[in-house]
Scaffold this active site. Structure first.
Site, PDB file in Angstrom:
ATOM      1  NE  ARG A 260      -3.849  -2.136   2.393  1.00 28.71           N
ATOM      2  CZ  ARG A 260      -3.666  -3.370   2.848  1.00 28.71           C
ATOM      3  NH1 ARG A 260      -2.502  -3.703   3.410  1.00 28.71           N
ATOM      4  NH2 ARG A 260      -4.619  -4.272   2.755  1.00 28.71           N
ATOM      5  CE  LYS A 287      -8.275  -1.610   4.740  1.00 27.10           C
ATOM      6  NZ  LYS A 287      -8.747  -1.512   3.338  1.00 27.10           N
ATOM      7  CG  HIS A 349      -5.229   1.317  -3.132  1.00 25.57           C
ATOM      8  ND1 HIS A 349      -4.654   1.017  -1.916  1.00 25.57           N
ATOM      9  CD2 HIS A 349      -6.187   0.382  -3.316  1.00 25.57           C
ATOM     10  CE1 HIS A 349      -5.243  -0.037  -1.387  1.00 25.57           C
ATOM     11  NE2 HIS A 349      -6.181  -0.453  -2.225  1.00 25.57           N
ATOM     12  NE  ARG A 352      -3.005  -3.274  -1.701  1.00 27.66           N
ATOM     13  CZ  ARG A 352      -2.577  -4.241  -0.898  1.00 27.66           C
ATOM     14  NH1 ARG A 352      -1.269  -4.457  -0.767  1.00 27.66           N
ATOM     15  NH2 ARG A 352      -3.427  -5.002  -0.238  1.00 27.66           N
ATOM     16  CG  HIS A 375      -6.223  -8.840   0.093  1.00 25.17           C
ATOM     17  ND1 HIS A 375      -6.457  -8.902  -1.256  1.00 25.17           N
ATOM     18  CD2 HIS A 375      -6.000  -7.522   0.365  1.00 25.17           C
ATOM     19  CE1 HIS A 375      -6.386  -7.703  -1.783  1.00 25.17           C
ATOM     20  NE2 HIS A 375      -6.113  -6.850  -0.822  1.00 25.17           N
ATOM     21  CE1 TYR A 385      -8.969 -26.964  11.090  1.00 29.06           C
ATOM     22  CE2 TYR A 385     -10.844 -25.859  10.090  1.00 29.06           C
ATOM     23  CZ  TYR A 385     -10.325 -26.731  11.032  1.00 29.06           C
ATOM     24  OH  TYR A 385     -11.159 -27.342  11.926  1.00 29.06           O
TER      25      TYR A 385
END
Length: 434
Positions: A260, A287, A349, A352, A375, A385
């Site tokens: 970012r 973030k 931005h 990304r 993310h 998991y």
């Protein structure tokens, strides 16, 4: 019981005297001519009962032709007619039946009003910002918006006195002067501030709610992913941007790592291990508030070694131009895009978005890409998991990504093949498959 004529004609004497009305109310006439309403009451019962005297106000007859507004001003000045004194006596009696001393209640009400007068919207808004788990840079940006758009209108008002009309005025002026995006941000922020005020008993309602649909809904427009040709052209345009070597370096690092913009501009030398070719960003700068390790391709390591010779004596890789103890701001990157003519086509931005799109086209597993972008897995079961970091795999992926960018920068025509043979898996992948 008293009549208004008796109250009006009562003359002062050498000593104070009382004119009784009913239910503890009397008019005290003082030698100086002042006529004061007093209410005598008892709290408790039997031998524990305590007598008290409550000063309601002074006697003040209504003048002929008095308007409702003038009556309000007279009462605020402490002058009450006989009928008004009886109303206040009734309120005081209601408190006494609840075991509340009306004099103490009035003092409490006065303190509460004083507290409300100093509990301004700006004060609560600043408190709300300090409670956020945002980065300092994000907090500063939000506070700047409030200072420009909201505080000049309602910042100094007691937060309990802010009405929907005040909020609507803020939103309309913000939309007119700053645009719908800023107005939408102001609306969300004000509502959050009032939510805090309500939850801490400093406001009764959120005045944003009644006017929340007064302005057209703001449609967020996300910048699209750049095409391969546009990526190459932008990389070449950066070569020609000689205004600031540091800004170009920040753009390069952002493209090579897909971080970012604020994570890049706030990068610190203590986070970077050039020997291991990794960049470990601490949770408080992320973030999602989780540490994140970023593999650095060969090109990024070379660039950072060059930058270290220039800024290695500072805390930040890209220090601020005027205050070298602070990081460069995102605004510097946006200004560069304006100078380069890319402001309407590409935002920092969108790097990304472009990286995610192209890496998927190149056939890399979505898990690797999403982990590189830091993310959070949307599926709750998979999130529980899947703790794999894929660092070895991401290292190979990001090196190929950097090489891909270099090829586009040099004008190569590259068409990604979606069904491609994946690179050799790293140790983590083999361990996972095993």
């Amino acid at each position: 019981m008293l009549t208004d004529t008796q109250c009006r004609n009562a003359k002062p004497k050498a000593k104070p005297y009382k004119l009784a009305d009913s239910n503890g109310l009397h008019l005290e006439v003082k030698p100086n001519g002042t006529k004061a309403w007093r209410y005598r009451f008892k709290l408790g019962s039997g031998s524990d009962a305590k007598e008290g005297l409550f000063a309601i106000g002074d006697y003040g007859p209504a003048q002929a032709g008095e308007t409702p507004d003038q009556a309000v001003m007279r009462r605020r000045g402490g002058c009450l007619t006989l009928a008004e004194a009886r109303e206040e006596r009734a309120k005081a009696r209601a408190l006494v039946t609840q075991g509340i001393n009306p004099a103490h209640q009035r003092q409490l009400d006065r303190i509460r009003r004083q507290q409300e007068s100093v509990t301004t919207f700006e004060g609560v808004a600043r408190e709300w910002i300090t409670l956020r788990t945002w980065t300092d840079q994000t907090k500063a940006r939000r506070l700047d918006m409030l200072a420009r758009v909201v505080f000049p209108k309602i910042g100094g008002l007691p937060i309990r006195s802010v009405q929907p009309a005040h909020v609507l005025d803020v939103l309309q002026k913000a939309a007119e002067k700053n645009g719908p995006t800023v107005a939408a941000e102001a609306k969300r922020t004000m509502s959050c501030v009032f939510e805090l005020a309500v939850s801490t008993l400093r406001a009764d309602t959120d005045p944003v709610y009644p006017v929340r649909r007064a302005l057209p809904a703001n449609k967020t427009q996300h910048k699209r992913a750049l095409t391969a040709e546009e990526i190459g052209r932008f990389q070449r345009d950066l070569d020609g941007y000689e205004r600031n070597v540091q800004t170009v370096a920040a753009f390069r690092l952002m493209w090579w790592t897909l971080r970012r913009p604020n994570e890049v501009t706030g990068a610190q030398w203590a986070e970077i291990d050039l020997g291991a070719a990794t960049w470990r960003i601490p949770a408080d700068r992320m973030k999602k508030r989780r540490d994140h390790t970023v593999p650095l391709p060969r090109q990024a390591v070379e660039l950072l070694r060059t930058m270290h010779a220039l800024t290695g004596g500072h805390q930040h890789v890209f220090p601020h131009r005027d205050d070298r103890s602070q990081p460069m701001t995102d605004a510097t990157m946006r200004q560069a895009l304006k100078q380069l003519g890319w402001a309407g086509t590409y935002s920092p931005h969108a790097t990304r978005t472009t990286g995610s799109t192209r890496l998927n086209e190149m056939g890399y597993p979505a898990d690797w890409i999403e982990r590189q972008l830091a993310h959070t897995e949307a599926n709750a079961v998979r999130r529980t998991y899947n703790h794999a970091d894929y660092l070895v795999d991401r290292t190979a992926m990001m090196q190929q990504w950097a090489d891909y960018l270099d090829a586009l920068r040099q004008g190569a025509k590259i068409v990604p093949i979606k069904k491609r043979t994946l690179p050799i898996y790293g140790e983590e992948t083999r361990a996972t498959q095993a």
